[in-house]
Scaffold this motif. Structure first.
Motif, mmCIF file in Angstrom:
data_model
loop_
_atom_site.group_PDB
_atom_site.id
_atom_site.type_symbol
_atom_site.label_atom_id
_atom_site.label_comp_id
_atom_site.label_asym_id
_atom_site.label_seq_id
_atom_site.Cartn_x
_atom_site.Cartn_y
_atom_site.Cartn_z
ATOM 1 N N LEU A 52 24.218 -11.638 44.697
ATOM 2 C CA LEU A 52 25.571 -11.549 44.161
ATOM 3 C C LEU A 52 25.723 -12.487 42.970
ATOM 4 C CD1 LEU A 52 28.578 -10.669 44.207
ATOM 5 C CD2 LEU A 52 28.959 -12.479 45.904
ATOM 6 N N ALA A 55 24.045 -11.111 39.871
ATOM 7 C CA ALA A 55 24.810 -9.995 39.310
ATOM 8 C C ALA A 55 26.049 -10.495 38.567
ATOM 9 C CB ALA A 55 25.207 -9.023 40.420
ATOM 10 N N ASP A 115 29.519 -13.317 50.186
ATOM 11 C CA ASP A 115 29.285 -11.972 49.674
ATOM 12 C C ASP A 115 30.436 -11.409 48.847
ATOM 13 O OD1 ASP A 115 26.701 -11.583 50.887
ATOM 14 O OD2 ASP A 115 27.725 -11.481 52.812
ATOM 15 N N TYR A 135 25.938 -3.498 37.522
ATOM 16 C CA TYR A 135 25.376 -4.699 38.145
ATOM 17 C C TYR A 135 25.396 -4.606 39.672
ATOM 18 C CZ TYR A 135 26.757 -5.966 33.467
ATOM 19 O OH TYR A 135 26.927 -5.956 32.104
ATOM 20 N N GLY A 136 25.954 -3.513 40.195
ATOM 21 C CA GLY A 136 26.129 -3.351 41.634
ATOM 22 C C GLY A 136 27.444 -3.920 42.135
ATOM 23 N N LEU A 137 28.291 -4.396 41.215
ATOM 24 C CA LEU A 137 29.549 -5.046 41.566
ATOM 25 C C LEU A 137 30.690 -4.038 41.593
ATOM 26 C CD1 LEU A 137 29.116 -8.176 39.290
ATOM 27 C CD2 LEU A 137 29.001 -8.130 41.792
ATOM 28 N N LEU A 150 28.951 -7.000 45.982
ATOM 29 C CA LEU A 150 27.804 -6.131 45.719
ATOM 30 C C LEU A 150 27.934 -4.977 46.701
ATOM 31 C CD1 LEU A 150 24.605 -8.337 45.274
ATOM 32 C CD2 LEU A 150 25.697 -6.846 43.594
ATOM 33 N N THR A 153 23.853 -0.230 44.463
ATOM 34 C CA THR A 153 22.688 -0.694 43.710
ATOM 35 C C THR A 153 23.075 -0.720 42.240
ATOM 36 O OG1 THR A 153 21.860 1.567 43.552
ATOM 37 C CG2 THR A 153 21.016 0.212 45.362
ATOM 38 N N PRO A 154 22.473 -1.604 41.456
ATOM 39 C CA PRO A 154 22.804 -1.631 40.027
ATOM 40 C C PRO A 154 22.643 -0.245 39.400
ATOM 41 C CG PRO A 154 21.546 -3.558 40.600
ATOM 42 C CD PRO A 154 21.535 -2.664 41.812
#
Length: 169
Positions: A52, A55, A115, A135-137, A150, A153-154
């Motif tokens: 995290l 990212a 997280d 970024y997976g965010l 997160l 997946t990115p």
């Protein structure tokens, strides 16, 4: 030598209420205002999940390249800090059920596990909502435009948002 101290403490405790043994501080993840995701000394940052944190830092770099400053208003929190926030929310909203819409319990909070992060200012929230999946965010709660986890997946697709924190159990 300090015989006068006990009566003074009794007077202060009676007048002002009990001493705040449950006060939270930086060691609990308390952030005064906001903090850079590149801070290397604050437990709020150093206790985040490493994936995290990577990212968020990459997103902050790319946001800066677009002229948007991205900082964190909160990140990791201790269970004690989360409990305090939850108890304050119960007082503010009048019930546990209503409080859970805005503040997770210590045993369900993604901040406690490292997280989740809360992002600011508003233009950074907006930037991350538009670009975060790279970024997976993902924003995970519809009522909290600043709360990111997160969650893919990115480059993937963010899952549908939950209405609020009470939807996570």
């Amino acid at each position: 030598m300090y015989r006068w101290l006990a009566p003074l403490l009794l007077i202060l405790t009676t007048a002002c209420g009990p001493l705040q043994a449950d006060a939270v501080g930086e060691a609990d993840g308390l952030v005064a205002g906001h903090i850079s995701p590149f801070d290397t000394s604050s437990p709020a940052i150093t206790n985040l999940d490493p994936a995290l944190l990577r990212a968020v830092r990459q997103a902050a770099r790319d946001a800066a390249a677009d002229g948007v400053e991205l900082f964190l208003t909160t990140a990791w929190r201790s269970e004690r800090y989360q409990r305090k926030l939850y108890e304050e929310a119960i007082t503010k909203y009048g019930s546990e059920r209503e409080a859970r819409r805005y503040v997770s319990t210590p045993d369900s909070s993604r901040h406690v596990t490292g997280d989740a992060v809360d992002v600011g200012p508003t233009d950074a929230d907006d930037w991350l909502n538009r670009h975060g999946s790279a970024y997976g965010l993902c924003q995970t709660y519809a009522n909290e435009m600043w709360h990111f986890e997160l969650a893919t997946t990115p480059g993937g697709e963010c899952p549908p948002m939950r209405a609020d924190a009470s939807a996570r159990r």
